[in-house]
Write a protein that holds these residues in place. Structure first.
Motif, PDB file in Angstrom:
ATOM      1  N   TRP A  44     -45.143   7.875  36.906  1.00 16.26           N
ATOM      2  CA  TRP A  44     -45.283   9.199  36.310  1.00 16.26           C
ATOM      3  C   TRP A  44     -43.986   9.663  35.661  1.00 16.26           C
ATOM      4  N   ALA A  45     -42.860   9.272  36.219  1.00 14.25           N
ATOM      5  CA  ALA A  45     -41.576   9.629  35.603  1.00 14.25           C
ATOM      6  C   ALA A  45     -41.441   8.999  34.226  1.00 14.25           C
ATOM      7  N   ASN A  46     -41.879   7.761  34.096  1.00 10.95           N
ATOM      8  CA  ASN A  46     -41.800   7.080  32.798  1.00 10.95           C
ATOM      9  C   ASN A  46     -42.647   7.789  31.745  1.00 10.95           C
ATOM     10  N   ILE A  47     -43.842   8.256  32.153  1.00 10.44           N
ATOM     11  CA  ILE A  47     -44.690   8.998  31.212  1.00 10.44           C
ATOM     12  C   ILE A  47     -44.009  10.307  30.830  1.00 10.44           C
ATOM     13  N   ALA A  48     -43.501  11.018  31.827  1.00  8.71           N
ATOM     14  CA  ALA A  48     -42.873  12.316  31.575  1.00  8.71           C
ATOM     15  C   ALA A  48     -41.657  12.182  30.659  1.00  8.71           C
ATOM     16  N   GLU A  49     -40.968  11.052  30.742  1.00  2.00           N
ATOM     17  CA  GLU A  49     -39.785  10.827  29.895  1.00  2.00           C
ATOM     18  C   GLU A  49     -40.148  10.785  28.406  1.00  2.00           C
ATOM     19  N   GLU A  50     -41.421  10.527  28.089  1.00  5.41           N
ATOM     20  CA  GLU A  50     -41.833  10.476  26.686  1.00  5.41           C
ATOM     21  C   GLU A  50     -41.970  11.870  26.082  1.00  5.41           C
ATOM     22  N   LEU A  51     -41.941  12.894  26.934  1.00  7.79           N
ATOM     23  CA  LEU A  51     -42.079  14.281  26.481  1.00  7.79           C
ATOM     24  C   LEU A  51     -40.721  14.981  26.512  1.00  7.79           C
ATOM     25  N   ASP A  52     -40.652  16.153  25.891  1.00  7.21           N
ATOM     26  CA  ASP A  52     -39.396  16.897  25.826  1.00  7.21           C
ATOM     27  C   ASP A  52     -39.344  17.951  26.929  1.00  7.21           C
ATOM     28  N   TRP A  53     -38.214  18.030  27.601  1.00  5.28           N
ATOM     29  CA  TRP A  53     -37.984  18.992  28.677  1.00  5.28           C
ATOM     30  C   TRP A  53     -36.691  19.736  28.397  1.00  5.28           C
ATOM     31  N   PHE A  54     -36.661  21.026  28.718  1.00  7.90           N
ATOM     32  CA  PHE A  54     -35.426  21.799  28.586  1.00  7.90           C
ATOM     33  C   PHE A  54     -34.477  21.477  29.739  1.00  7.90           C
ATOM     34  N   ARG A  55     -35.077  21.130  30.882  1.00  3.85           N
ATOM     35  CA  ARG A  55     -34.300  20.675  32.042  1.00  3.85           C
ATOM     36  C   ARG A  55     -35.123  19.634  32.768  1.00  3.85           C
ATOM     37  N   LYS A  56     -34.514  18.507  33.139  1.00  2.00           N
ATOM     38  CA  LYS A  56     -35.221  17.445  33.838  1.00  2.00           C
ATOM     39  C   LYS A  56     -35.468  17.835  35.299  1.00  2.00           C
ATOM     40  N   MET A 281     -49.461  19.007  31.493  1.00  2.00           N
ATOM     41  CA  MET A 281     -48.965  18.473  30.226  1.00  2.00           C
ATOM     42  C   MET A 281     -48.815  16.953  30.297  1.00  2.00           C
ATOM     43  N   VAL A 282     -48.220  16.468  31.368  1.00  2.00           N
ATOM     44  CA  VAL A 282     -48.011  15.023  31.522  1.00  2.00           C
ATOM     45  C   VAL A 282     -49.354  14.291  31.620  1.00  2.00           C
ATOM     46  N   GLY A 283     -50.291  14.842  32.406  1.00  2.00           N
ATOM     47  CA  GLY A 283     -51.585  14.183  32.604  1.00  2.00           C
ATOM     48  C   GLY A 283     -52.417  14.102  31.344  1.00  2.00           C
ATOM     49  N   THR A 284     -52.456  15.188  30.563  1.00  2.00           N
ATOM     50  CA  THR A 284     -53.283  15.182  29.355  1.00  2.00           C
ATOM     51  C   THR A 284     -52.641  14.352  28.248  1.00  2.00           C
ATOM     52  N   TYR A 285     -51.308  14.402  28.157  1.00  2.00           N
ATOM     53  CA  TYR A 285     -50.611  13.539  27.193  1.00  2.00           C
ATOM     54  C   TYR A 285     -50.854  12.073  27.528  1.00  2.00           C
ATOM     55  N   TYR A 286     -50.693  11.730  28.800  1.00  2.00           N
ATOM     56  CA  TYR A 286     -50.834  10.342  29.248  1.00  2.00           C
ATOM     57  C   TYR A 286     -52.228   9.791  28.960  1.00  2.00           C
ATOM     58  N   THR A 287     -53.255  10.531  29.343  1.00  2.00           N
ATOM     59  CA  THR A 287     -54.610  10.007  29.177  1.00  2.00           C
ATOM     60  C   THR A 287     -55.058  10.024  27.710  1.00  2.00           C
ATOM     61  N   SER A 288     -54.569  10.998  26.934  1.00  2.00           N
ATOM     62  CA  SER A 288     -54.891  10.997  25.503  1.00  2.00           C
ATOM     63  C   SER A 288     -54.291   9.767  24.832  1.00  2.00           C
ATOM     64  N   LYS A 289     -53.054   9.476  25.160  1.00  2.00           N
ATOM     65  CA  LYS A 289     -52.373   8.345  24.521  1.00  2.00           C
ATOM     66  C   LYS A 289     -52.834   7.005  25.080  1.00  2.00           C
ATOM     67  N   TYR A 290     -52.834   6.871  26.401  1.00  2.00           N
ATOM     68  CA  TYR A 290     -53.018   5.550  26.998  1.00  2.00           C
ATOM     69  C   TYR A 290     -54.467   5.227  27.349  1.00  2.00           C
ATOM     70  N   MET A 291     -55.309   6.220  27.610  1.00  2.00           N
ATOM     71  CA  MET A 291     -56.715   5.935  27.907  1.00  2.00           C
ATOM     72  C   MET A 291     -57.569   5.995  26.633  1.00  2.00           C
ATOM     73  N   LEU A 292     -57.449   7.100  25.883  1.00  2.00           N
ATOM     74  CA  LEU A 292     -58.177   7.180  24.603  1.00  2.00           C
ATOM     75  C   LEU A 292     -57.482   6.354  23.521  1.00  2.00           C
ATOM     76  N   ASP A 293     -56.313   5.802  23.876  1.00  2.00           N
ATOM     77  CA  ASP A 293     -55.559   4.929  22.965  1.00  2.00           C
ATOM     78  C   ASP A 293     -55.215   5.649  21.663  1.00  2.00           C
ATOM     79  N   LEU A 294     -54.869   6.920  21.790  1.00  2.00           N
ATOM     80  CA  LEU A 294     -54.645   7.757  20.617  1.00  2.00           C
ATOM     81  C   LEU A 294     -53.308   7.415  19.963  1.00  2.00           C
ATOM     82  N   LYS A 295     -53.367   7.229  18.647  1.00  2.00           N
ATOM     83  CA  LYS A 295     -52.178   7.000  17.833  1.00  2.00           C
ATOM     84  C   LYS A 295     -51.973   8.209  16.912  1.00  2.00           C
ATOM     85  N   GLU A 296     -50.772   8.353  16.397  1.00  2.00           N
ATOM     86  CA  GLU A 296     -50.490   9.463  15.479  1.00  2.00           C
ATOM     87  C   GLU A 296     -51.359   9.404  14.228  1.00  2.00           C
TER      88      GLU A 296
END
Length: 629
Positions: A44-56, A281-296
């Motif tokens: 989960w940390a690896n997924i979260a690292e793909e997003l922007d945070w003001f503080r880790k 945020m992490v869960g919906t980003y992760y499943t949109s990208k990696y399960m639905l295989d969503l690309k830009e």
């Protein structure tokens, strides 16, 4: 459920074209899942690292049963990840939203335009006195302004409570009161099948005796514009026009609430499910990208409404965080003709299509000639959501819409889970009738009432054994109800669904545990009997209920919608009885069959069997606020 029961499993499977897997984000499910098991928090940390945070974060997870905190002390804002980072990364002129009205009118909004509109409306909410933590009720048709309002709330830390625009005034009133909403954002009307559906009048009724409401913001779509009462009502577009287009995102703690979404159970009042900023945020980003295989580069069309969790997660927050283009529409699937959806897929080059089994079965009923009129070669991924995708609908979807080349993701999840929990990863073997295996990051199992895993082929209760980032944190104002989810079977999250697992770990969802029929001491899932009925060539949809029987415990009554070209007859009833006998055995045979034109459904497409049962037994059906008609 008093005992386990055996389920007949079909070993049929389909393997997508190898090229599908070559380009997918997850190259191998087994590897991805085993990597997760070796280091769950690292996953989960690896997924979260793909997003922007003001503080880790200080810690990825804190777990004191039944309460979880994810990414503790991290600071973020989900709109920064859905908007700002795309603006700064060269995608400012990329299309974010394509909207098609009921009349075919089109609107295209880039990420830059969406960014500015969200900030202006966020400032407008501030001007009305909305501050971080205030609740804002959004009751709108499926128009871009609905999404703008959601994101504007999230921008300033207000907690949005989206209420589906098809609900009546009583359901709206109860949700406004429960959440103590300060502002209601609505529209004068929705347009459905060419007809105006008045929303503002329903809001007027709903806010009576709701003293928490200070202002009503109205999007005036109709001409001439309706009169507003200045004491409490303000115009949506006037707010946009007069406000500054700069609004810095509120710094939100990972565990701050993002939204409340009400979901109805079979009994009792609607439950306000609370989701938080970071984990969701992490869960919906992760499943949109990696399960639905969503690309830009994808154009994604999720046919739900933001009034449901599917719309929250896979129209708004997931796809926008990935940076994809989303298609939304007021158009219904059979108006002005049953080809309208397929024409839009062709017109807008939709690549990822995510819809409900109810819609798929409706299209099956209309016949293959409609989708065959259009070029659907643009489609890359097909998804299903809302209830189990029966094998016959899977086969039709795969063959007619996907042309045998598109992976089908039959997704199991809930309002409470926030994200996909079980599906078949893109490129992996697909088994009709089975949702698939747990998403990497999720530990799911099928167990008995004591929490012990049941053997393959044996029905049991579906549980999630460990917490996950996008899990709900509580039921608003009713934490005891939340704790029940984690205390029914041991320390596991109990979904309330019956399921069965095969030798390969694929999970088939059999239906709600309260939809179990007990016939002569045998437990039979209603979904299993329905699936057997729908596998007959004459049947478009089926719902079954149990009726009290002095000898059997329950006798089975089936309600059948026929496909076009078939007529109700006693001969057909006998054929269907024989068909069920051959598929499931004599214990599952319906004692009664009634042919009907429609079935009571929620607006998310789930059949409300309790309504059928109440009518049949002459009882009060209870809360009908989620009923489509």
């Amino acid at each position: 459920m008093s005992e386990n029961f055996d389920v007949k499993l079909d070993g049929k499977s389909y393997l997508p074209d190898p090229s599908v897997k070559e380009s997918s984000w997850i190259q191998d499910y087994e590897t991805a899942y085993n990597d997760f098991l070796k280091d769950p928090e690292g996953h989960w940390a690896n997924i979260a690292e793909e997003l922007d945070w003001f503080r880790k974060w200080d810690r990825v997870k804190e777990w004191e049963h039944p309460y979880a905190k994810w990414f503790t002390n991290a600071k973020t804002n989900i709109t920064y990840n859905c908007l700002d980072r795309h603006i700064f990364n060269g995608k400012r002129n990329k299309v974010a939203i394509i909207w098609v009205g009921d009349d075919g009118k089109e609107e295209v909004i880039t990420y830059r335009q969406l960014y500015r509109e969200v900030m202006r409306f966020a400032n407008g909410l501030k001007s009305l006195g909305v501050v971080k933590g205030d609740r804002v009720c959004i009751y709108m048709p499926l128009v871009p302004e609905q999404i703008i309002a959601m994101l504007a709330c999230a921008r300033i830390g207000a907690v949005h409570s989206v209420v589906f625009g098809g609900f009546g005034s009583n359901a709206l009133h109860s949700r406004i009161k429960d959440a103590q909403a300060k502002i209601v954002v609505t529209a004068d009307a929705a347009i459905r099948r060419g007809k105006r559906l008045d929303l503002k009048t329903l809001v007027d009724k709903a806010v009576v005796n709701a003293s928490c409401v200070e202002k009503i913001v109205v999007l005036r779509r109709m001409s001439p514009p309706m009169e507003l009462f200045s004491e409490i009502e303000v115009d949506f577009n006037e707010i946009l026009d007069k406000e500054d287009k700069e609004c810095e995102p509120e710094v939100m703690d990972s565990e701050d609430p993002l939204f409340i979404l009400y979901t109805s159970g079979t009994t009792g009042p609607a439950k306000g499910i609370v989701h938080t900023c970071g984990g969701y945020m992490v869960g919906t980003y992760y499943t949109s990208k990696y399960m639905l295989d969503l690309k830009e580069s994808d154009v994604m069309w999720c046919t739900a409404d933001p009034g449901w969790i599917t719309g929250h997660s896979y129209i708004v927050y997931g796809p926008l965080s990935v940076g994809a283009t989303i298609l939304i529409t007021e158009a219904t699937p059979d108006y002005p003709n049953p080809g309208i959806w397929w024409s839009m897929i062709e017109e807008f080059d939709v690549t990822v299509f995510y819809t409900a089994p109810t819609a798929i079965r409706m299209f099956m009923r209309q016949g293959e000639e409609w989708p065959q009129k259009y070029n659907l070669d643009c489609l890359r991924i097909l998804g299903s959501v809302g209830e189990p995708l029966n094998p016959e609908a899977f086969e039709w979807y795969y063959r007619v819409i996907g042309k045998g080349k598109c992976p089908i993701l039959d997704t199991w999840w809930q309002t409470e889970t926030g994200m996909h929990m079980i599906t078949t990863a893109v490129g992996e073997p697909m088994k009709p009738g089975f949702a698939g295996r747990p998403v990497p990051g999720i530990i799911a199992d099928v167990v008995d009432e004591n929490g012990q895993p049941v053997p393959p082929g044996t029905g049991g209760l579906l549980v999630i054994k460990e917490p996950w980032p996008s899990m709900m944190r509580t039921v608003y104002g009713n934490d005891e109800r939340y704790r029940q989810y984690w205390s029914t079977i041991g320390n596991y999250y109990t979904a309330g669904d019956l399921a069965v697992k095969d030798e390969d770990g694929y999970i088939m969802i059999l239906g709600r545990s309260d939809d179990v029929l007990i016939v002569a001491g045998h437990n039979i899932g209603s979904a299993e009997v329905e699936s057997a009925l729908v596998s007959h060539e004459a049947v478009a949809e089926a719902a079954v209920i149990g009726k009290p029987d002095p000898l059997k415990g329950d006798s089975i009554k089936a309600f059948i919608i026929l496909r076009v070209g078939y007529k109700a007859s006693d001969k057909l009833k006998l054929d269907l009885v024989y068909h069920v006998r051959m598929n499931l055995g004599p214990i599952a045979i319906p004692s009664e069959i009634e042919f009907v034109e429609s079935l009571p459904k929620t607006r998310s497409g789930k059949i409300m069997r309790r309504v059928l049962k109440a009518r049949e037994l002459g009882k009060d059906p209870g809360d009908l606020s989620t009923l489509e008609e």
